[in-house]
Design an enzyme around this catalytic site. Structure first.
Site, mmCIF file in Angstrom:
data_model
loop_
_atom_site.group_PDB
_atom_site.id
_atom_site.type_symbol
_atom_site.label_atom_id
_atom_site.label_comp_id
_atom_site.label_asym_id
_atom_site.label_seq_id
_atom_site.Cartn_x
_atom_site.Cartn_y
_atom_site.Cartn_z
ATOM 1 N N ASN A 9 0.776 -1.178 -0.045
ATOM 2 C CA ASN A 9 0.118 0.051 0.082
ATOM 3 C C ASN A 9 0.799 1.201 -0.159
ATOM 4 O O ASN A 9 1.441 1.455 0.942
ATOM 5 C CB ASN A 9 -0.820 -0.150 1.172
ATOM 6 C CG ASN A 9 -1.703 1.253 1.243
ATOM 7 O OD1 ASN A 9 -1.949 2.012 0.531
ATOM 8 N ND2 ASN A 9 -2.272 1.323 2.731
ATOM 9 N N TRP A 10 0.948 2.038 -1.186
ATOM 10 C CA TRP A 10 1.880 2.957 -1.119
ATOM 11 C C TRP A 10 1.495 4.356 -0.563
ATOM 12 O O TRP A 10 1.957 5.188 -0.832
ATOM 13 C CB TRP A 10 2.196 3.396 -2.734
ATOM 14 C CG TRP A 10 3.067 2.091 -3.365
ATOM 15 C CD1 TRP A 10 3.470 0.917 -2.814
ATOM 16 C CD2 TRP A 10 3.598 1.933 -4.783
ATOM 17 N NE1 TRP A 10 4.067 0.084 -3.679
ATOM 18 C CE2 TRP A 10 4.310 0.782 -4.901
ATOM 19 C CE3 TRP A 10 3.546 3.112 -5.864
ATOM 20 C CZ2 TRP A 10 4.695 0.367 -5.928
ATOM 21 C CZ3 TRP A 10 4.060 2.546 -7.063
ATOM 22 C CH2 TRP A 10 4.766 1.254 -7.072
ATOM 23 N N LYS A 11 -0.048 4.319 -0.297
ATOM 24 C CA LYS A 11 -0.809 5.406 0.487
ATOM 25 C C LYS A 11 -0.472 6.706 -0.456
ATOM 26 O O LYS A 11 -0.259 6.504 -1.733
ATOM 27 C CB LYS A 11 -0.034 5.769 1.772
ATOM 28 C CG LYS A 11 0.083 4.406 2.616
ATOM 29 C CD LYS A 11 0.075 4.481 4.061
ATOM 30 C CE LYS A 11 0.268 3.414 4.961
ATOM 31 N NZ LYS A 11 0.139 3.436 6.350
ATOM 32 N N HIS A 95 -9.648 0.788 4.721
ATOM 33 C CA HIS A 95 -8.357 0.901 5.405
ATOM 34 C C HIS A 95 -8.435 1.903 6.674
ATOM 35 O O HIS A 95 -9.365 2.917 6.786
ATOM 36 C CB HIS A 95 -7.091 1.451 4.699
ATOM 37 C CG HIS A 95 -5.839 1.420 5.015
ATOM 38 N ND1 HIS A 95 -5.274 2.470 6.178
ATOM 39 C CD2 HIS A 95 -4.851 0.745 4.954
ATOM 40 C CE1 HIS A 95 -4.056 2.339 6.246
ATOM 41 N NE2 HIS A 95 -3.825 1.129 5.560
ATOM 42 N N GLU A 97 -6.930 4.396 7.950
ATOM 43 C CA GLU A 97 -6.730 5.638 7.678
ATOM 44 C C GLU A 97 -7.969 6.448 7.249
ATOM 45 O O GLU A 97 -8.148 7.566 7.907
ATOM 46 C CB GLU A 97 -5.368 5.953 7.104
ATOM 47 C CG GLU A 97 -3.978 5.644 7.555
ATOM 48 C CD GLU A 97 -2.786 5.185 6.724
ATOM 49 O OE1 GLU A 97 -3.049 5.346 5.415
ATOM 50 O OE2 GLU A 97 -1.806 4.653 7.291
ATOM 51 N N GLU A 167 -5.456 -5.687 10.302
ATOM 52 C CA GLU A 167 -4.113 -4.552 10.732
ATOM 53 C C GLU A 167 -4.591 -3.730 11.963
ATOM 54 O O GLU A 167 -5.402 -2.829 12.031
ATOM 55 C CB GLU A 167 -4.347 -3.433 9.685
ATOM 56 C CG GLU A 167 -4.273 -3.965 8.117
ATOM 57 C CD GLU A 167 -3.710 -2.986 7.109
ATOM 58 O OE1 GLU A 167 -2.463 -3.030 6.616
ATOM 59 O OE2 GLU A 167 -4.419 -2.001 7.056
ATOM 60 N N GLY A 173 2.341 1.876 10.838
ATOM 61 C CA GLY A 173 3.134 3.054 10.604
ATOM 62 C C GLY A 173 3.941 3.415 11.801
ATOM 63 O O GLY A 173 4.678 4.522 12.268
ATOM 64 N N SER A 213 3.502 -2.606 10.153
ATOM 65 C CA SER A 213 4.924 -2.387 10.292
ATOM 66 C C SER A 213 5.533 -3.868 10.056
ATOM 67 O O SER A 213 6.394 -4.198 10.635
ATOM 68 C CB SER A 213 5.343 -2.121 11.935
ATOM 69 O OG SER A 213 4.908 -0.571 12.171
ATOM 70 N N GLY A 235 5.040 1.315 4.778
ATOM 71 C CA GLY A 235 6.057 1.947 4.802
ATOM 72 C C GLY A 235 7.336 1.029 3.973
ATOM 73 O O GLY A 235 7.924 1.416 3.326
HETATM 74 C C1 PEP Z 1 -0.744 -0.279 5.812
HETATM 75 O O1 PEP Z 1 -0.706 0.808 5.475
HETATM 76 O O2 PEP Z 1 -1.780 -1.016 5.672
HETATM 77 C C2 PEP Z 1 0.357 -0.470 6.876
HETATM 78 C C3 PEP Z 1 0.279 -1.678 7.364
HETATM 79 O O3 PEP Z 1 1.407 0.349 6.899
HETATM 80 P P1 PEP Z 1 2.812 0.104 7.914
HETATM 81 O O4 PEP Z 1 3.321 -1.128 7.082
HETATM 82 O O5 PEP Z 1 3.818 1.283 7.347
HETATM 83 O O6 PEP Z 1 2.428 -0.145 9.070
#
Ligand code: PEP
Length: 250
Positions: A9-11, A95, A97, A167, A173, A213, A235
């Site tokens: 996921n490049w966000k 997601h 976020e 998640e 993050g 993460s 990330g």
């Molecule tokens: C995500 O954005 O779904 C995610 C798991 O981010 P990260 O790996 O940076 O925690």
């Protein structure tokens, strides 16, 4: 056997040229992979260029969100129909976020799923508890509510195109990963719940990804857990070397 999925996921990162460069590197480095699915999710403006860069590679394209209507007077929105048109095979829905920053509810998320079911897109449905919810002992009830709400009126046949991403919000993050035991406990709970809500076939075939993460140095241990079928990576998916190592987990 469930085929694992590693999804990046490049966000809200990377220009068209940066996305093309990363996608081209990944297509080159991962051209031999056929025992696991690889998915990348750039921002909307980069989907067309990224689709071209990964053409003829094992990498599939995902969008990070969609609108719950197909077309019409919905200024500024993008629907599953047009995501398929630009070359996506997957769409990420729900997601954390978006749940937090854009106040997306389970009802809205459910509507997005039903619209996506009118296309050939596969769906990565994200769920997960916050730290407060975990600390106050509500983790399992939050996951149950998100699963029941997000999958309301979904049939067992439609579940063929659904992937769940667990998640924990406190691990996204933050550099804090759930322990393998914490992740496995949540995944097992989700699989058992899906058996109750649908049937054994759905529960045993669905892929449940872990996100939060995931890095080259923790992916191997996570992927050894019985109910973890892949990862949704934020990330660490932005660096070719890290993402390639995560895809090549062993
Ligand atoms: C995500 O954005 O779904 C995610 C798991 O981010 P990260 O790996 O940076 O925690």
């Amino acid at each position: 056997m469930r085929k694992p999925i590693i999804a990046g996921n490049w966000k809200l990162n990377k220009t068209i040229s940066e996305s093309t460069e990363l996608a081209t590197q990944l297509a080159h480095s991962l051209s031999d992979i056929n025992d696991r699915e690889i998915v990348i999710a750039p921002i909307f403006t980069c989907l067309a260029a990224t689709a071209a860069a990964i053409d003829n590679s094992p990498i599939q394209l995902a969008a990070q969100n969609c609108y719950p209507e197909t077309s019409g007077a919905f200024t500024g929105e993008i629907s599953p129909y047009f995501l398929q048109d630009v070359g996506c095979q997957y769409v990420i829905i729900g997601h954390s976020e978006r749940r937090q920053l854009l106040l997306e509810t389970d009802a809205l998320i459910n509507k997005k799923l039903h619209t996506a079911f009118t296309t050939e897109l596969k769906i990565i449905l994200c769920i997960g508890e916050t730290l407060d919810q975990r600390d106050s002992g509500q983790m399992l009830s939050v996951l149950e509510q998100q699963i029941k709400g997000g999958l309301a009126n979904v049939t067992a046949a439609q579940m063929n195109s659904v992937v769940i991403a667990y998640e924990p919000v406190w691990a996204i993050g933050t550099g804090k990963t759930a322990t393998t035991e914490q992740a496995q406990e949540a995944h097992q709970f989700i699989r058992n719940l899906l058996q109750q809500l649908f049937n054994l076939e759905v529960a045993s075939q669905i892929r449940i990804l872990y996100g939060g993460s995931v890095k080259p140095d923790n992916v191997d241990a996570l992927m050894k857990q019985e109910d973890i079928d892949g990862a949704l990576v934020g990330g660490a998916s932005l660096k070719a070397e890290d993402f390639v190592r995560i895809v090549r987990f062993n």
